[in-house]
Design a protein around this motif. Sequence first.
Motif, PDB file in Angstrom:
ATOM      1  N   LEU A  66     -54.690 -11.326  30.728  1.00  0.00           N
ATOM      2  CA  LEU A  66     -56.121 -11.351  30.401  1.00  0.00           C
ATOM      3  C   LEU A  66     -56.347 -11.877  28.992  1.00  0.00           C
ATOM      4  O   LEU A  66     -57.241 -12.715  28.760  1.00  0.00           O
ATOM      5  CB  LEU A  66     -56.702  -9.947  30.540  1.00  0.00           C
ATOM      6  N   ALA A  67     -55.531 -11.414  28.044  1.00  0.00           N
ATOM      7  CA  ALA A  67     -55.686 -11.873  26.662  1.00  0.00           C
ATOM      8  C   ALA A  67     -55.386 -13.364  26.544  1.00  0.00           C
ATOM      9  O   ALA A  67     -56.081 -14.101  25.819  1.00  0.00           O
ATOM     10  CB  ALA A  67     -54.758 -11.070  25.752  1.00  0.00           C
ATOM     11  N   PHE A  68     -54.354 -13.829  27.233  1.00  0.00           N
ATOM     12  CA  PHE A  68     -53.987 -15.248  27.207  1.00  0.00           C
ATOM     13  C   PHE A  68     -55.136 -16.095  27.763  1.00  0.00           C
ATOM     14  O   PHE A  68     -55.538 -17.109  27.173  1.00  0.00           O
ATOM     15  CB  PHE A  68     -52.720 -15.460  28.035  1.00  0.00           C
ATOM     16  N   PHE A  69     -55.677 -15.666  28.898  1.00  0.00           N
ATOM     17  CA  PHE A  69     -56.765 -16.413  29.524  1.00  0.00           C
ATOM     18  C   PHE A  69     -57.990 -16.491  28.614  1.00  0.00           C
ATOM     19  O   PHE A  69     -58.563 -17.571  28.390  1.00  0.00           O
ATOM     20  CB  PHE A  69     -57.130 -15.743  30.855  1.00  0.00           C
ATOM     21  N   LEU A  70     -58.388 -15.343  28.055  1.00  0.00           N
ATOM     22  CA  LEU A  70     -59.572 -15.328  27.193  1.00  0.00           C
ATOM     23  C   LEU A  70     -59.342 -16.124  25.913  1.00  0.00           C
ATOM     24  O   LEU A  70     -60.245 -16.839  25.445  1.00  0.00           O
ATOM     25  CB  LEU A  70     -59.939 -13.883  26.857  1.00  0.00           C
ATOM     26  N   ALA A  71     -58.147 -16.033  25.334  1.00  0.00           N
ATOM     27  CA  ALA A  71     -57.868 -16.768  24.097  1.00  0.00           C
ATOM     28  C   ALA A  71     -57.926 -18.269  24.325  1.00  0.00           C
ATOM     29  O   ALA A  71     -58.478 -19.014  23.501  1.00  0.00           O
ATOM     30  CB  ALA A  71     -56.493 -16.364  23.558  1.00  0.00           C
ATOM     31  N   VAL A  72     -57.363 -18.724  25.435  1.00  0.00           N
ATOM     32  CA  VAL A  72     -57.399 -20.168  25.736  1.00  0.00           C
ATOM     33  C   VAL A  72     -58.823 -20.619  25.999  1.00  0.00           C
ATOM     34  O   VAL A  72     -59.247 -21.690  25.533  1.00  0.00           O
ATOM     35  CB  VAL A  72     -56.479 -20.473  26.938  1.00  0.00           C
ATOM     36  N   MET A  73     -59.605 -19.813  26.734  1.00  0.00           N
ATOM     37  CA  MET A  73     -60.980 -20.195  27.031  1.00  0.00           C
ATOM     38  C   MET A  73     -61.824 -20.276  25.756  1.00  0.00           C
ATOM     39  O   MET A  73     -62.566 -21.237  25.543  1.00  0.00           O
ATOM     40  CB  MET A  73     -61.594 -19.182  27.998  1.00  0.00           C
ATOM     41  N   VAL A  74     -61.707 -19.262  24.915  1.00  0.00           N
ATOM     42  CA  VAL A  74     -62.520 -19.240  23.692  1.00  0.00           C
ATOM     43  C   VAL A  74     -62.082 -20.340  22.731  1.00  0.00           C
ATOM     44  O   VAL A  74     -62.908 -20.881  21.972  1.00  0.00           O
ATOM     45  CB  VAL A  74     -62.428 -17.858  23.019  1.00  0.00           C
ATOM     46  N   ASN A  75     -60.808 -20.703  22.752  1.00  0.00           N
ATOM     47  CA  ASN A  75     -60.306 -21.737  21.842  1.00  0.00           C
ATOM     48  C   ASN A  75     -60.699 -23.144  22.273  1.00  0.00           C
ATOM     49  O   ASN A  75     -60.506 -24.098  21.525  1.00  0.00           O
ATOM     50  CB  ASN A  75     -58.779 -21.636  21.752  1.00  0.00           C
ATOM     51  N   ASP A  76     -61.267 -23.291  23.458  1.00  0.00           N
ATOM     52  CA  ASP A  76     -61.691 -24.605  23.945  1.00  0.00           C
ATOM     53  C   ASP A  76     -62.752 -25.189  23.007  1.00  0.00           C
ATOM     54  O   ASP A  76     -63.656 -24.481  22.548  1.00  0.00           O
ATOM     55  CB  ASP A  76     -62.232 -24.486  25.362  1.00  0.00           C
ATOM     56  N   SER A  77     -62.634 -26.463  22.756  1.00  0.00           N
ATOM     57  CA  SER A  77     -63.554 -27.110  21.799  1.00  0.00           C
ATOM     58  C   SER A  77     -64.993 -27.121  22.292  1.00  0.00           C
ATOM     59  O   SER A  77     -65.923 -27.271  21.490  1.00  0.00           O
ATOM     60  CB  SER A  77     -63.083 -28.548  21.535  1.00  0.00           C
ATOM     61  N   ARG A  78     -65.206 -26.974  23.578  1.00  0.00           N
ATOM     62  CA  ARG A  78     -66.572 -27.001  24.111  1.00  0.00           C
ATOM     63  C   ARG A  78     -67.294 -25.664  23.967  1.00  0.00           C
ATOM     64  O   ARG A  78     -68.504 -25.593  24.202  1.00  0.00           O
ATOM     65  CB  ARG A  78     -66.528 -27.398  25.593  1.00  0.00           C
ATOM     66  N   VAL A  79     -66.587 -24.612  23.629  1.00  0.00           N
ATOM     67  CA  VAL A  79     -67.192 -23.282  23.514  1.00  0.00           C
ATOM     68  C   VAL A  79     -67.835 -23.139  22.136  1.00  0.00           C
ATOM     69  O   VAL A  79     -67.207 -23.421  21.104  1.00  0.00           O
ATOM     70  CB  VAL A  79     -66.134 -22.181  23.723  1.00  0.00           C
ATOM     71  N   ARG A  80     -69.070 -22.703  22.124  1.00  0.00           N
ATOM     72  CA  ARG A  80     -69.788 -22.466  20.872  1.00  0.00           C
ATOM     73  C   ARG A  80     -69.808 -20.966  20.573  1.00  0.00           C
ATOM     74  O   ARG A  80     -69.510 -20.139  21.415  1.00  0.00           O
ATOM     75  CB  ARG A  80     -71.207 -23.010  20.976  1.00  0.00           C
ATOM     76  N   PHE A  81     -70.170 -20.637  19.333  1.00  0.00           N
ATOM     77  CA  PHE A  81     -70.241 -19.245  18.857  1.00  0.00           C
ATOM     78  C   PHE A  81     -68.885 -18.532  19.011  1.00  0.00           C
ATOM     79  O   PHE A  81     -68.808 -17.387  19.466  1.00  0.00           O
ATOM     80  CB  PHE A  81     -71.333 -18.460  19.606  1.00  0.00           C
ATOM     81  N   LYS A  82     -67.832 -19.243  18.631  1.00  0.00           N
ATOM     82  CA  LYS A  82     -66.496 -18.669  18.773  1.00  0.00           C
ATOM     83  C   LYS A  82     -66.333 -17.378  17.975  1.00  0.00           C
ATOM     84  O   LYS A  82     -65.725 -16.413  18.453  1.00  0.00           O
ATOM     85  CB  LYS A  82     -65.436 -19.685  18.306  1.00  0.00           C
ATOM     86  N   ARG A  83     -66.854 -17.340  16.759  1.00  0.00           N
ATOM     87  CA  ARG A  83     -66.689 -16.147  15.921  1.00  0.00           C
ATOM     88  C   ARG A  83     -67.341 -14.931  16.563  1.00  0.00           C
ATOM     89  O   ARG A  83     -66.763 -13.830  16.558  1.00  0.00           O
ATOM     90  CB  ARG A  83     -67.281 -16.397  14.540  1.00  0.00           C
ATOM     91  N   LEU A  84     -68.532 -15.124  17.109  1.00  0.00           N
ATOM     92  CA  LEU A  84     -69.229 -14.007  17.735  1.00  0.00           C
ATOM     93  C   LEU A  84     -68.464 -13.520  18.960  1.00  0.00           C
ATOM     94  O   LEU A  84     -68.290 -12.307  19.161  1.00  0.00           O
ATOM     95  CB  LEU A  84     -70.646 -14.439  18.130  1.00  0.00           C
ATOM     96  N   ILE A  85     -68.000 -14.448  19.775  1.00  0.00           N
ATOM     97  CA  ILE A  85     -67.279 -14.069  20.988  1.00  0.00           C
ATOM     98  C   ILE A  85     -65.995 -13.325  20.639  1.00  0.00           C
ATOM     99  O   ILE A  85     -65.661 -12.293  21.237  1.00  0.00           O
ATOM    100  CB  ILE A  85     -66.981 -15.312  21.843  1.00  0.00           C
ATOM    101  N   ARG A  86     -65.252 -13.836  19.654  1.00  0.00           N
ATOM    102  CA  ARG A  86     -64.000 -13.178  19.267  1.00  0.00           C
ATOM    103  C   ARG A  86     -64.258 -11.799  18.673  1.00  0.00           C
ATOM    104  O   ARG A  86     -63.477 -10.862  18.902  1.00  0.00           O
ATOM    105  CB  ARG A  86     -63.245 -14.058  18.272  1.00  0.00           C
ATOM    106  N   THR A  87     -65.342 -11.667  17.931  1.00  0.00           N
ATOM    107  CA  THR A  87     -65.676 -10.358  17.359  1.00  0.00           C
ATOM    108  C   THR A  87     -65.956  -9.343  18.457  1.00  0.00           C
ATOM    109  O   THR A  87     -65.491  -8.192  18.405  1.00  0.00           O
ATOM    110  CB  THR A  87     -66.892 -10.481  16.428  1.00  0.00           C
ATOM    111  N   VAL A  88     -66.699  -9.763  19.477  1.00  0.00           N
ATOM    112  CA  VAL A  88     -67.018  -8.858  20.579  1.00  0.00           C
ATOM    113  C   VAL A  88     -65.754  -8.475  21.345  1.00  0.00           C
ATOM    114  O   VAL A  88     -65.567  -7.311  21.739  1.00  0.00           O
ATOM    115  CB  VAL A  88     -68.051  -9.514  21.524  1.00  0.00           C
ATOM    116  N   LEU A  89     -64.854  -9.437  21.536  1.00  0.00           N
ATOM    117  CA  LEU A  89     -63.662  -9.187  22.338  1.00  0.00           C
ATOM    118  C   LEU A  89     -62.656  -8.255  21.649  1.00  0.00           C
ATOM    119  O   LEU A  89     -61.829  -7.642  22.319  1.00  0.00           O
ATOM    120  CB  LEU A  89     -62.982 -10.512  22.698  1.00  0.00           C
ATOM    121  N   ILE A  90     -62.697  -8.189  20.319  1.00  0.00           N
ATOM    122  CA  ILE A  90     -61.750  -7.298  19.636  1.00  0.00           C
ATOM    123  C   ILE A  90     -62.363  -5.928  19.328  1.00  0.00           C
ATOM    124  O   ILE A  90     -61.695  -5.079  18.731  1.00  0.00           O
ATOM    125  CB  ILE A  90     -61.226  -7.929  18.327  1.00  0.00           C
ATOM    126  N   LEU A  91     -63.598  -5.702  19.751  1.00  0.00           N
ATOM    127  CA  LEU A  91     -64.222  -4.401  19.504  1.00  0.00           C
ATOM    128  C   LEU A  91     -63.452  -3.235  20.128  1.00  0.00           C
ATOM    129  O   LEU A  91     -63.347  -2.173  19.509  1.00  0.00           O
ATOM    130  CB  LEU A  91     -65.670  -4.411  20.008  1.00  0.00           C
TER     131      LEU A  91
END
Length: 436
Positions: A221-246
Amino acid sequence: MNINALEPVPQASPIRNSHNPVLATVLSIVPGLGQLYNRRWIKGIVFLVIGLSLIIALSAPIANSIAGMITLGDNPETDDSRNLLVQGLLSSVIGIILLGLYVLNLLDARKDAKKRQEGIRTPSVRQAFQDSWEHGFPYFVVVPNFIMMALIVIFPLLFMISLAFTNYNLYNSPPAHLLDWVGFANFKALFTEAVWSKSLFTVLSWTVVWTLAATTLQIVLAFFLAVMVNDSRVRFKRLIRTVLILPWAVPSFMTVLVFTAMFNDTFGAINRDIFSHFGVSIPWLSDPTWARVAIIGIQVWLGFPYVFTLITGVLQGISKDWYEAADVDGGSRWKKFRFITMPHVLFATAPLLIMQYSFNFNNFNIIYLFNKGGPPVPGQNSGATDILISWVYSLTFKENNYKMAAAVSIIMGIVVAAFALYQFSKTRSFREEDMY
């Protein structure tokens, strides 16, 4: 021109004398005499004073303590087997350390005698101290820590191992009773007696399933989410990563207690507010299968943020040139993931990912806080969700069966050590470390 003048002049070999290394070693049976024979006066006096002082002061107490550990006492009114065992183990550890220092004394005398025999000048005390500080600095740092580790870490481990070979339980507990050495009887009971063998194999098999399922799912799950969020087409990466590490930011014991209430069979939010609309009520806490499913799901929720953060850091360190070169060669997304992303991530994180398996193998908190190892299983003295560490806790603090708890702990330690050693030896980073 004299050709012989161009030939190198042979160096004179050191003048050997009659100094005898064997005699110096024999004299060092009494610490310091060998050093005095080598004319290392200050070192010899220091070794002699300290060595004789330790021998006179500690020989009798160490011998008596080891003898008490062997017998474990003769009279229950005056002897406590636990104290005798502790004193004997502590004396054994101290005796081994002193024996090591004694051997170093013999080797030191022999080495100095060989130097004198070969005519090598013996350094002064000041020069010897400077040389030892410069060349042996790592030992000055490591040895004190090793001694502390021997007393703080190895000693309790030896005490636990020793209990596995005694008859220490609730009905044979000091100081009312004396302990006896029973050899491998406790281990034999674990594998031959019906109640113990059934409990052991059930708990061990569930521990393996729990470790592999929970850890693998959280890594995937972590691998999948990290690869998806790291995609260049994804915006608001900081917000998404902050929510995911809560989930990682909230103390785990609080999260587990909240989930325990949510999974309650009668008033839990999951049954009451979700499954009740479908006319379904799942026995999360009373049915062994559903309790195990719930625990695995909770651990995936708790564990994936750490792995997500770890993999995200590695992904950001992979050069974009690799992917651009793959695009030029016509590489698909799958091939780029398989031959670029995954090898880089696994090479950098393999040891830490393996440690996740070892951590979950001994993850006591979630098992105990969720259902205390329950629900109970007929014919076993372990619960349906008990893993080895929680079973050891139950045997120790609920049943006071210290001998069987110690025996299970030894088996658990062997399994964890063998698994970790095998996995580390198979990682590429471990193999390449030996090449440098």
